[in-house]
Design a protein around this motif. Structure first.
Motif, PDB file in Angstrom:
ATOM      1  N   LEU A 195       0.442  -1.838   0.050  1.00 60.95           N
ATOM      2  CA  LEU A 195      -0.524   0.361  -0.178  1.00 60.95           C
ATOM      3  C   LEU A 195       0.675   0.949  -0.166  1.00 60.95           C
ATOM      4  O   LEU A 195       0.320   2.508  -0.684  1.00 60.95           O
ATOM      5  N   VAL A 196       1.687   1.561   0.829  1.00 53.69           N
ATOM      6  CA  VAL A 196       2.562   2.536   0.947  1.00 53.69           C
ATOM      7  C   VAL A 196       3.496   2.417  -0.564  1.00 53.69           C
ATOM      8  O   VAL A 196       3.449   3.682  -1.124  1.00 53.69           O
ATOM      9  N   ASP A 197       3.992   1.514  -1.312  1.00 55.31           N
ATOM     10  CA  ASP A 197       4.902   1.426  -2.869  1.00 55.31           C
ATOM     11  C   ASP A 197       3.438   2.109  -3.876  1.00 55.31           C
ATOM     12  O   ASP A 197       3.649   2.203  -5.190  1.00 55.31           O
ATOM     13  N   ASP A 198       2.216   1.762  -3.316  1.00 56.78           N
ATOM     14  CA  ASP A 198       0.761   2.734  -4.148  1.00 56.78           C
ATOM     15  C   ASP A 198       0.867   4.125  -3.566  1.00 56.78           C
ATOM     16  O   ASP A 198       0.816   4.821  -4.782  1.00 56.78           O
ATOM     17  N   LEU A 199       0.621   4.401  -2.608  1.00 61.15           N
ATOM     18  CA  LEU A 199       0.357   5.562  -2.187  1.00 61.15           C
ATOM     19  C   LEU A 199       1.692   6.737  -2.349  1.00 61.15           C
ATOM     20  O   LEU A 199       1.820   8.448  -2.352  1.00 61.15           O
ATOM     21  N   ILE A 200       2.691   5.951  -2.487  1.00 63.57           N
ATOM     22  CA  ILE A 200       4.003   7.590  -2.841  1.00 63.57           C
ATOM     23  C   ILE A 200       4.133   7.645  -4.382  1.00 63.57           C
ATOM     24  O   ILE A 200       5.081   8.619  -4.206  1.00 63.57           O
ATOM     25  N   GLU A 201       4.004   6.931  -4.918  1.00 67.62           N
ATOM     26  CA  GLU A 201       4.074   7.224  -6.545  1.00 67.62           C
ATOM     27  C   GLU A 201       3.879   9.203  -6.520  1.00 67.62           C
ATOM     28  O   GLU A 201       4.825   9.497  -7.401  1.00 67.62           O
ATOM     29  N   PRO A 202       3.195   9.968  -6.522  1.00 61.40           N
ATOM     30  CA  PRO A 202       2.559  11.427  -6.320  1.00 61.40           C
ATOM     31  C   PRO A 202       3.913  11.743  -5.693  1.00 61.40           C
ATOM     32  O   PRO A 202       3.610  12.675  -5.873  1.00 61.40           O
ATOM     33  N   PHE A 203       4.941  11.340  -4.687  1.00 59.14           N
ATOM     34  CA  PHE A 203       5.388  12.016  -3.564  1.00 59.14           C
ATOM     35  C   PHE A 203       6.562  11.754  -4.398  1.00 59.14           C
ATOM     36  O   PHE A 203       7.674  12.543  -4.065  1.00 59.14           O
ATOM     37  N   ARG A 204       7.062  10.444  -5.272  1.00 55.90           N
ATOM     38  CA  ARG A 204       8.153  10.819  -5.966  1.00 55.90           C
ATOM     39  C   ARG A 204       9.013  11.631  -6.589  1.00 55.90           C
ATOM     40  O   ARG A 204       9.818  11.953  -5.725  1.00 55.90           O
ATOM     41  N   PRO A 205       8.027  13.038  -7.585  1.00 52.42           N
ATOM     42  CA  PRO A 205       8.011  13.470  -8.147  1.00 52.42           C
ATOM     43  C   PRO A 205       9.284  14.753  -6.974  1.00 52.42           C
ATOM     44  O   PRO A 205       9.406  15.159  -7.742  1.00 52.42           O
ATOM     45  N   VAL A 206       8.704  15.171  -6.203  1.00 49.89           N
ATOM     46  CA  VAL A 206       9.702  16.083  -4.629  1.00 49.89           C
ATOM     47  C   VAL A 206      10.461  15.550  -4.452  1.00 49.89           C
ATOM     48  O   VAL A 206      11.470  15.914  -5.189  1.00 49.89           O
ATOM     49  N   VAL A 207      10.706  14.445  -4.765  1.00 53.94           N
ATOM     50  CA  VAL A 207      11.968  13.762  -4.401  1.00 53.94           C
ATOM     51  C   VAL A 207      13.398  13.660  -5.331  1.00 53.94           C
ATOM     52  O   VAL A 207      14.199  13.980  -5.671  1.00 53.94           O
ATOM     53  N   ASP A 208      12.763  13.361  -6.355  1.00 53.69           N
ATOM     54  CA  ASP A 208      13.321  13.490  -7.977  1.00 53.69           C
ATOM     55  C   ASP A 208      14.057  14.687  -8.162  1.00 53.69           C
ATOM     56  O   ASP A 208      15.005  15.529  -8.766  1.00 53.69           O
ATOM     57  N   ARG A 209      13.065  16.395  -7.823  1.00 52.07           N
ATOM     58  CA  ARG A 209      13.556  17.913  -8.024  1.00 52.07           C
ATOM     59  C   ARG A 209      14.728  17.888  -6.837  1.00 52.07           C
ATOM     60  O   ARG A 209      15.465  18.815  -7.244  1.00 52.07           O
ATOM     61  N   MET A 210      14.414  17.426  -5.856  1.00 51.34           N
ATOM     62  CA  MET A 210      15.688  17.990  -4.752  1.00 51.34           C
ATOM     63  C   MET A 210      17.094  17.056  -5.269  1.00 51.34           C
ATOM     64  O   MET A 210      17.906  17.724  -5.053  1.00 51.34           O
ATOM     65  N   ALA A 211      16.509  15.933  -5.545  1.00 51.80           N
ATOM     66  CA  ALA A 211      18.331  14.912  -6.229  1.00 51.80           C
ATOM     67  C   ALA A 211      18.370  15.673  -7.131  1.00 51.80           C
ATOM     68  O   ALA A 211      19.564  15.656  -7.302  1.00 51.80           O
ATOM     69  N   ARG A 212      17.696  15.980  -7.919  1.00 51.53           N
ATOM     70  CA  ARG A 212      17.659  16.444  -9.495  1.00 51.53           C
ATOM     71  C   ARG A 212      19.140  18.246  -9.003  1.00 51.53           C
ATOM     72  O   ARG A 212      20.382  19.015  -9.541  1.00 51.53           O
ATOM     73  N   ALA A 213      18.706  18.693  -7.972  1.00 59.58           N
ATOM     74  CA  ALA A 213      19.275  20.233  -7.635  1.00 59.58           C
ATOM     75  C   ALA A 213      20.217  19.940  -7.207  1.00 59.58           C
ATOM     76  O   ALA A 213      21.368  20.422  -6.937  1.00 59.58           O
ATOM     77  N   ARG A 214      20.539  18.572  -5.994  1.00 56.92           N
ATOM     78  CA  ARG A 214      21.352  18.344  -5.145  1.00 56.92           C
ATOM     79  C   ARG A 214      22.515  17.554  -6.221  1.00 56.92           C
ATOM     80  O   ARG A 214      23.882  18.491  -6.179  1.00 56.92           O
TER      81      ARG A 214
END
Length: 300
Positions: free
Chosen positions: A213-232
């Motif tokens: 269930l967590v791996d379902d709900l995380i999907e729309p949150f992932r791009p926030v991580v992506d943005r932070m990782a790219r900037a770093r």
């Protein structure tokens, strides 16, 4: 109400005293204390940490998620409390009894939100492909039978990072995986607090995964991580992930995201999404599920 997290990267002893988390450094530095009720998550980023049984009990009682590392400092496991929601049994039965049409509609909504957020990330970095990605989100139907999630991901990663392959063992993937692990812990905590069973997913259904269930709900949150990782990755270029990178990505739960007209931290948003899923299950209506959206961001 819990609102902050701890990232422990130096040798220390963690104990519990008078409803305070006591962090006592091994280098004879001054001990630090934090009210247990203020803490939502703790990341142990070093194996050189000892934790008292009393503190473990207090963390479980207060629903604090503790993430523990492997030998390479990657998150490897998590301490979570047993379910303590007053309507645990009723919610669990409703969750397990979800109809297939409801699951498909919920997954459609999660995938749409994920692709829209990926488009927002591309827009923030100046990619012209953001419009095409948004259009793709509009074509996702119930259950995503055309697997537009995967199609969007292929186009998205090609434009977010040059010469990038997901799951390679490089620093960019290390930044992403660390950030995802932190958000995953927060969502697991939120699901437990809402009375949901993390093992029973909407779309993910692996028999070996206790957090479908967590791996379902995380999907729309992932791009926030992506943005932070790219900037770093762009701001400080090097080959391997280090402790400063991990400490930086641990701050992901303080990033802002929107749900409807409200702007929240990622940590607060995980709680809103989990609670809204309970309402969606009870009402057998996917419209009740709240999904996070990236607020307009500056270009990087």
């Amino acid at each position: 109400m819990a609102w902050r997290g701890l990232h422990i990267s130096n040798p220390a002893r963690l104990t519990h005293r008078s409803r305070q988390i006591v962090v006592d450094p091994e280098n004879d530095g001054e001990a630090l204390t934090f009210p247990v009720e203020d803490i939502a998550w703790i990341i142990l980023d070093t194996p050189q940490v000892s934790v008292s049984g009393s503190l473990l009990s207090a963390l479980a009682e207060n629903g604090v998620a503790m993430v523990v590392p492997d030998a390479k400092h990657h998150p490897a496991g998590m301490l979570m409390s047993f379910h303590q929601h007053h309507a645990q049994s009723a919610i669990a039965h409703s969750q397990i009894g979800m109809s297939q049409p409801l699951k498909k509609r919920l997954w459609q909504k999660l995938v749409c939100a994920k692709i829209e957020n990926q488009a927002a990330v591309l827009r923030s970095v100046g990619s012209d492909y953001a419009t095409a990605l948004s259009a793709m989100a509009g074509r996702v139907s119930s259950g995503d039978p055309d697997n537009l999630e995967a199609q969007a991901a292929r186009a998205y990663w090609q434009r977010l990072f040059e010469g990038f392959r997901r799951h390679d063992e490089d620093r960019r993937n290390g930044l992403l995986n660390y950030g995802y692990a932190v958000v995953r812990a927060a969502l697991a905590r939120a699901c437990a607090a809402s009375g949901l069973l993390p093992a029973f997913g909407i779309h993910h259904r692996s028999r070996t995964n206790p957090f479908n269930l967590v791996d379902d709900l995380i999907e729309p949150f992932r791009p926030v991580v992506d943005r932070m990782a790219r900037a770093r990755a762009i701001s400080e270029e090097r080959d391997e992930l280090d402790v400063e990178d991990r400490r930086h990505m641990a701050k992901i739960l303080s990033e802002n995201i929107s749900i409807g007209e409200e702007r929240l931290t990622m940590l607060a948003a995980t709680e809103v999404v989990a609670a809204s899923l309970v309402r969606a299950i009870d009402g057998s209506n996917a419209a009740f599920l709240s999904t996070p959206a990236l607020p307009l961001a500056r270009r990087n």
